[in-house]
Design a protein around this motif. Structure first.
Motif, mmCIF file in Angstrom:
data_model
loop_
_atom_site.group_PDB
_atom_site.id
_atom_site.type_symbol
_atom_site.label_atom_id
_atom_site.label_comp_id
_atom_site.label_asym_id
_atom_site.label_seq_id
_atom_site.Cartn_x
_atom_site.Cartn_y
_atom_site.Cartn_z
ATOM 1 N N ASP A 17 0.827 -1.203 -0.027
ATOM 2 C CA ASP A 17 -0.011 0.002 -0.145
ATOM 3 C C ASP A 17 0.859 1.252 -0.004
ATOM 4 O O ASP A 17 1.859 1.311 0.506
ATOM 5 N N VAL A 37 2.318 4.533 1.377
ATOM 6 C CA VAL A 37 2.279 5.090 2.945
ATOM 7 C C VAL A 37 2.934 6.393 2.810
ATOM 8 O O VAL A 37 4.014 6.550 2.064
ATOM 9 N N GLY A 38 2.220 7.240 3.600
ATOM 10 C CA GLY A 38 2.861 8.755 3.565
ATOM 11 C C GLY A 38 3.123 9.352 2.401
ATOM 12 O O GLY A 38 2.066 9.294 1.380
ATOM 13 N N GLU A 72 4.940 8.753 9.476
ATOM 14 C CA GLU A 72 4.580 8.180 8.319
ATOM 15 C C GLU A 72 4.989 6.487 8.291
ATOM 16 O O GLU A 72 4.405 5.745 7.989
ATOM 17 N N GLU A 89 2.980 3.922 10.015
ATOM 18 C CA GLU A 89 1.861 3.174 9.302
ATOM 19 C C GLU A 89 2.293 1.896 9.017
ATOM 20 O O GLU A 89 1.079 1.150 8.496
ATOM 21 N N PHE A 90 3.518 1.366 8.766
ATOM 22 C CA PHE A 90 3.966 0.096 8.526
ATOM 23 C C PHE A 90 3.764 -0.853 9.630
ATOM 24 O O PHE A 90 3.604 -2.235 9.584
ATOM 25 N N PRO A 137 11.565 3.553 2.453
ATOM 26 C CA PRO A 137 10.267 2.583 2.484
ATOM 27 C C PRO A 137 10.717 1.231 2.117
ATOM 28 O O PRO A 137 10.105 0.360 2.467
#
Length: 477
Positions: free
Chosen positions: A2, A4-5, A176, A179-180, A200
C-alpha cells in the motif's frame, strides 16, 4: 505494498498535473527511497505512460519505450516507424490532444544519458517548439543519480529554466513510518525506526506481526536476509570505488565525526577523502553539521550518518558476518547486540527528536521551526536539540532514551543553556524534554505553570497531540 505517507509530496505533484499547461518535472532522490511508487501514485487515474530505462543503448531504450507507449495508448504504424526520441516526443504531444494531461514518466533517466548525451538538447528543442502545450503534456524525468539529475537544473544545461517543478524525495518521517506497524506501541515504532530508518524499501520488508528482535534477525542476522547485503548493494550501485566509501561510513558509524579522524582511521589523507565525503553528503547518506552557536566561518563541523540502517549495519555487522553466515544470528543478537542497543538508541533518538522539531514543533510552541540543529563543544553543556522559531524565539531540548525519568535537575541545567551558549539572543525561549520513560511528578507540575517547558513522550512523538491510536492494541489506551 500500500502507498504510505508522502501526503505533501503527492499533493504537490497532483497539483502540478492538474494545471492547464504542460509540465516538465525533475524528480530525484537516493535509491530505495520510493520515487517510482510516488510518481505512479501521482499519475493514478490519469492517462499515463511509465517507462523505466535500463543500462542499454539509446536505440534499444527507444524501441522499448515505443513498445511501452503502444501498450499504454495503442499501437500505430506511425509510432512503429519513428526512429528518434524527438519524433516520439512529438507523437506523444499529438496523443495528449486526445488525452489531455497525459503524464509521461522517464524513470532512471540517467541511464538514457549514459549512451546519448544529446538527449537534454533534444528535450529542449522539443519543449521550445510549444508542441507540449496543445494537450498539456506532462513530462517527468526521474533518477537516483542525484548529481546528474541536479545537473539538469544547472545553468549550463540545455533544460535550464524550463522545468516547471523539481522534487527531492527524502526519507519517510517517523509518523509516516508508523503506518507500516499498526500494532506496535509508540516505543516499539521509535526503536524500529532507529534501526530501519525512513527508507520505504527497508520498512516494507519488515514483518509487522514480529517484534524488532525478530525483524532484525530475519533481515540482517540471517545469511539469506533481505537486507544483510544492502550496504554492499548500495555501494556498488552508486560508486566506482565502493571500498573507500564503505570504509568512511564504517568509521562514522564507529564515532569518527570529522574528515581528520576518518582519515586517521582508514590510514588516508584528509585531502584525499574529502571528495568521497562530499559525494556521500550529496547522496544524503551522511550529513555535515556545525554547532548552532559556532562562528559562521568556523570549521568545527561533524559528520553523522543519515541512514539508520547503515548506522546499525556498520555498527554491529561487519565483525560478525562470519557468525551470521554460520547461522548464529540469534545468539549474536541475544548475547551482544541487545546489550549495545541502548547506547545505539541514544544517538538515534536525538536525531528523531531533531526531526520532530523540524516537522512538528508548532504542536508545542504554536510556531514552526526556522532552524534546527544541536549545540556542542562546551565543557559542561551539550544541547541535543536546538534552534529558532519563525517568530525569532529560540528553543533548547534534551533527548533521553533511558529508564530514568526527567527530573528537576535536568530542567534547571537546560534552563542555563541560553546564557552558557549565547545562542538565541534575548527573544523568548522554549525548553523541550523528550523522554522514553516520562517525567517525575515535580517536573510535570512545573511544566503546568511554566509555559516555556514542554514535555514530549513517545506517544506524542509518534501520534501527535490528538494521540490517535489507529489499530494499536499494544499501545496505551
Amino acid at each position: 505494498m500500500d502507498f504510505v505517507g508522502r501526503e505533501r509530496e503527492l499533493a504537490l505533484l497532483k497539483a502540478e498535473f492538474d494545471l492547464s499547461r504542460p509540465s516538465l518535472v525533475i524528480a530525484y532522490g537516493r535509491r530505495r527511497i520510493g520515487k517510482s511508487w510516488l510518481l505512479k501514485q501521482a499519475a493514478d487515474g490519469r492517462p499515463s505512460i511509465y517507462f523505466q530505462a535500463t543500462i542499454a543503448s539509446s536505440a534499444q531504450n527507444l524501441e522499448t519505450f515505443k513498445a511501452v507507449v503502444a501498450l499504454a495508448i495503442g499501437q500505430s504504424k506511425l509510432l512503429a516507424g519513428l526512429g528518434t526520441w524527438e519524433s516520439v516526443l512529438h507523437y506523444l504531444a499529438d496523443a495528449a490532444e486526445k488525452q489531455p494531461g497525459l503524464v509521461v514518466t522517464f524513470d532512471e533517466f540517467p541511464y538514457l544519458l549514459a549512451d546519448d548525451k544529446s538527449l537534454p538538447s533534444v528535450l529542449q528543442r522539443f519543449w521550445d517548439t510549444g508542441a507540449a502545450a496543445s494537450g498539456n503534456l506532462k513530462l517527468v524525468l526521474c533518477g537516483s543519480a542525484i548529481s546528474q539529475m541536479e545537473d539538469l537544473l544547472a545553468e549550463k544545461n540545455p533544460l535550464y529554466g524550463r522545468k516547471t517543478m523539481s522534487i527531492d524525495v527524502k526519507q519517510l518521517s517517523l509518523r509516516e513510518a508508523a503506518e507500516f506497524f499498526p500494532d506496535y506501541s509508540a516505543e516499539e515504532i521509535i526503536e524500529t525506526y532507529a534501526v530501519f530508518g525512513g527508507v520505504p524499501h527497508y520498512l516494507a520488508q519488515c514483518d509487522p506481526s514480529k517484534d524488532l528482535r525478530g525483524n532484525i534477525i530475519d533481515l540482517l542476522l540471517t545469511e539469506t536476509g533481505g537486507l544483510v547485503n544492502e550496504p554492499e548493494f548500495l555501494m556498488r550501485s552508486e560508486f566506482e570505488k565502493p571500498q573507500t566509501y564503505a570504509a568512511i561510513l564504517a568509521a562514522i558509524a564507529d564515532g569518527c565525526d570529522s574528515t581528520g579522524t576518518i582519515a586517521d582511521r582508514i590510514k588516508g589523507k584528509t585531502s584525499d577523502i574529502s571528495p568521497y565525503v562530499a559525494r556521500l553528503i550529496r547522496l544524503d547518506l551522511i550529513t555535515s553539521e556545525k554547532s548552532l552557536d559556532a562562528d559562521e566561518k568556523g570549521r568545527n563541523r561533524r559528520l553523522l550518518l543519515n541512514d539508520q540502517l547503515l548506522a546499525f549495519w556498520y555498527r554491529f555487522l561487519p565483525r560478525y558476518l562470519g557468525a551470521i553466515n554460520s547461522g548464529h544470528g540469534e545468539k549474536l543478537f541475544d548475547s551482544i547486540i541487545v546489550h549495545a542497543l541502548p547506547e545505539f538508541m541514544g544517538g538515534a533518538f536525538e536525531k528523531i527528536c531533531r526531526d520532530h522539531a523540524r516537522l512538528h514543533l508548532e504542536e508545542q510552541t504554536g510556531v514552526p521551526a526556522a532552524e534546527v540543529g544541536s549545540i556542542w563543544g562546551h565543557s559542561d553543556m551539550d544541547v541535543d536539540v536546538a534552534g529558532t522559531l519563525l517568530n525569532g524565539d529560540a528553543f533548547f531540548g534534551e533527548a533521553k532514551w533511558r529508564s530514568r525519568r526527567v527530573d528537576m535537575a535536568m530542567v534547571e541545567k537546560l534552563k542555563q543553556a541560553p546564557e552558557k551558549s549565547g545562542y538565541g539572543g534575548t527573544y523568548g525561549h522554549h525548553f523541550l524534554f523528550f523522554s522514553k520513560t516520562g517525567f517525575k511528578e515535580e517536573v510535570q507540575q512545573f511544566a503546568g505553570v511554566d509555559a516555556s517547558v514542554h514535555l514530549i513522550d513517545p506517544e506524542l512523538l509518534v501520534y501527535g497531540p490528538d494521540r490517535r491510536y489507529r489499530h494499536n492494541p499494544r499501545g496505551p489506551k
